[in-house]
Design an enzyme around this catalytic site. Structure first.
Site, PDB file in Angstrom:
ATOM      1  N   ASP A   1      32.936 -26.970 -27.875  1.00  0.00           N
ATOM      2  CA  ASP A   1      32.373 -26.067 -26.871  1.00  0.00           C
ATOM      3  C   ASP A   1      30.855 -26.015 -26.970  1.00  0.00           C
ATOM      4  O   ASP A   1      30.295 -25.361 -27.858  1.00  0.00           O
ATOM      5  CB  ASP A   1      32.975 -24.668 -27.058  1.00  0.00           C
TER       6      ASP A   1
ATOM      7  N   ASP B   1      28.036 -26.478 -20.172  1.00  0.00           N
ATOM      8  CA  ASP B   1      29.080 -25.796 -20.948  1.00  0.00           C
ATOM      9  C   ASP B   1      30.420 -26.517 -20.870  1.00  0.00           C
ATOM     10  O   ASP B   1      31.090 -26.484 -19.836  1.00  0.00           O
ATOM     11  CB  ASP B   1      29.213 -24.367 -20.414  1.00  0.00           C
TER      12      ASP B   1
END
Length: 404
Positions: A259, A64
Site C-alpha cells: 500500500d 495510492d
C-alpha cells in the site's frame, strides 16, 4: 482531443513523476514504567502532479495502491478541506462531462449519483465526472470523483490535493475509473506496469514511473509474486514470518497488501502481540541495538526489516510500531506493507499479469553488502532462468540461504 503525442500513442511511452515528501508528527499520551510520556508518531505522504481537463488543471495527488478511484476536490465543495487546496472546476474544462456512476450523461434536473469513501479517520463524498487525465505526456479519458464534501480530519492536514487510486478495478467503480486499465487498453504505456521508489532521506528524490521499471533503483534482482485473491488490493501470500532469518510458524496463511498510500505497517492483533513477545522490545530501549531483523517470507524470498523499520523509538522509550488490523477470511488475515517496507524495497506492479515485483532499493550511499542482508533467498543455490540481456547484465545481491 487527448494531449498524448502521436508517437506515444503509436509505440507506447513511459513517464516518471517526481514525488514530494510531507512528514507529519502527531503526539499521543502513553505510560511507560509508571511515567506519563508523550509519544511522537511519524507519518509520511508522497505525492506528485497530474493534469485534468482542457485546458489542463494541475493537482498534487498521492499515488495510492490501496484505493481505486481518482478523487479530487472540486468547485462543488466549499468546505475548508477543499477550499484550502486546488479544486477541479468542470465549467473551466471544455472536455468535462457530468456523468452518473455508470457513465451515462446527467440529464438536466435529475438527481446525481453520489459516492462516499472512508479514508482512516475521515471521508470524501462526491459526484462523477469524465474528462482527460494526464500524467506527463501519458493521457487517457476516464471517470473520476469530484468531491462535494471532505472531512476536516485528516484532509486539512495534507499538503496534497487529492488521491489517485492504483488498485485493481474491484476497488473502484469499474475499469473506466482505473487509470492503469485505461492506459493499458489504449496501449499508451511502453510496458503495462508502474514502479515506485521512495527515498529514505532528503538526499534523493522519490518517484513513480508509469510504463517502465528502472534498474538503477535496484540493489538486487527483482523477483515477482502473483497477486492472491480478488479483493482489489495488490496483495500477495505470506509463507511465514522470520526473526533473524529463522522461521517462526506465525501467520502461515496470511496475505499482505502493498500500500503506497499508508505510512505504517499493520497486521493481525494476535500475530502482532506474539511478535512483540518474541522480539522482546524493551520499553526503555536498553536492547534496541541488539534487536534482530524481522522478515516476511514472500515466495522463495525473505523481505527483511531492520529495527528502525519496525520499532517506534523516542528519547527514552521504544515499542513495536505495527498497527493492529483484523481482516477476517477469506480476505484476511491481512498485513499492510506501507512506507517502512516501500523505502527498503523498490516495487513494481504488472497489470497485465497481476503480479508484484520486489527488489532491494538502491539508495544514495547504500552498499551491496547491506543489500545482501536485506533480501534472502530460500532457494539455496537457486534456479537457472532465462532473462533479457539487459536484466542479465545487472549484478545480483541475493544472499543464498538454506531452508529453515
Amino acid at each position: 482531443q487527448l494531449r498524448a503525442t502521436a508517437g506515444a500513442q503509436r509505440t507506447g511511452a513511459s513517464h516518471t513523476v517526481a514525488l514530494k515528501r510531507q512528514l507529519y508528527r502527531s503526539s499521543e499520551k502513553r505510560r511507560v514504567r509508571r511515567k506519563a510520556l508523550t509519544k511522537i508518531v511519524h507519518k509520511t505522504a508522497y505525492y506528485g502532479t497530474v493534469e485534468v481537463g482542457s485546458p489542463p488543471q494541475s493537482f498534487s495527488v498521492v499515488f495510492d495502491t490501496g484505493s481505486g478511484n481518482l478523487m479530487l476536490p472540486s468547485t462543488y465543495c466549499n468546505r475548508r478541506a477543499c477550499t484550502m487546496h486546488r479544486r477541479f472546476d468542470p465549467s473551466a474544462s471544455s472536455t468535462a462531462e457530468d456523468v452518473q456512476g455508470d457513465g451515462s450523461p446527467v440529464k438536466g434536473g435529475e438527481p446525481r449519483d453520489q459516492i462516499t469513501v472512508t479514508f482512516g479517520t475521515g471521508e470524501i463524498s462526491g459526484v462523477f465526472v469524465q474528462d482527460d487525465v494526464c500524467i506527463g505526456s501519458l493521457c487517457t479519458n476516464m471517470r473520476f470523483v469530484a468531491a462535494t464534501h471532505e472531512s476536516a480530519d485528516p484532509f486539512t492536514s495534507f499538503s496534497f490535493d487529492g488521491i489517485l487510486g492504483l488498485a485493481f478495478p474491484a476497488m473502484s467503480q469499474g475499469h473506466e475509473y482505473s487509470i492503469m486499465d485505461q492506459m493499458v487498453a489504449s496501449k499508451a504505456l511502453r510496458r503495462p506496469v508502474f514502479s515506485v521508489f521512495l527515498s529514505d532521506s532528503d538526499d534523493e528524490e522519490s518517484e513513480i514511473t508509469f510504463g517502465d521499471i528502472k534498474p538503477e533503483h535496484m540493489a538486487s534482482e527483482m523477483f515477482w509474486e502473483p497477486v492472491s485473491g480478488r479483493t482489489g488490493y495488490w496483495q500477495v501470500q505470506i509463507g511465514d514470518i522470520m526473526i533473524a532469518n529463522q522461521r517462526q510458524s506465525l501467520c502461515t496463511n496470511c496475505q499482505v497488501a502493498v500500500d503506497t498510500g499508508t505510512s505504517q505497517l499493520a497486521g493481525p492483533t494476535d500475530v502482532i502481540a506474539e511478535l512483540s513477545r518474541r522480539l522482546n522490545v524493551r520499553p526503555d530501549c536498553s536492547n534496541y541495538h541488539e534487536l534482530p531483523m524481522l522478515g516476511f517470507v514472500v515466495g522463495n524470498h525473505v523481505l527483511n526489516l531492520m529495527p528502525e523499520d519496525y520499532v517506534d523509538k523516542g528519547s527514552d522509550w521504544c515499542e513495536i510500531s505495527m498497527m493492529p488490523l483484523d481482516v477476517p477470511p477469506p480476505f484476511g488475515p491481512l498485513f499492510i506493507f506501507g512506507d517502512p517496507v516501500l523505502r527498503k524495497y523498490y516495487t513494481a506492479y504488472d497489470r497485465s499479469t497481476s503480479r508484484v515485483g520486489f527488489a532491494v532499493a538502491r539508495h544514495a550511499g547504500g552498499s551491496g553488502d547491506a543489500a545482501a542482508s536485506m533480501l534472502v533467498s530460500l532457494d539455496g543455490p537457486g534456479q537457472v532462468t532465462r532473462v533479457l540481456p539487459e536484466a542479465a547484465s545487472k549484478p545480483t545481491f541475493l544472499a543464498p540461504a538454506g531452508r529453515a
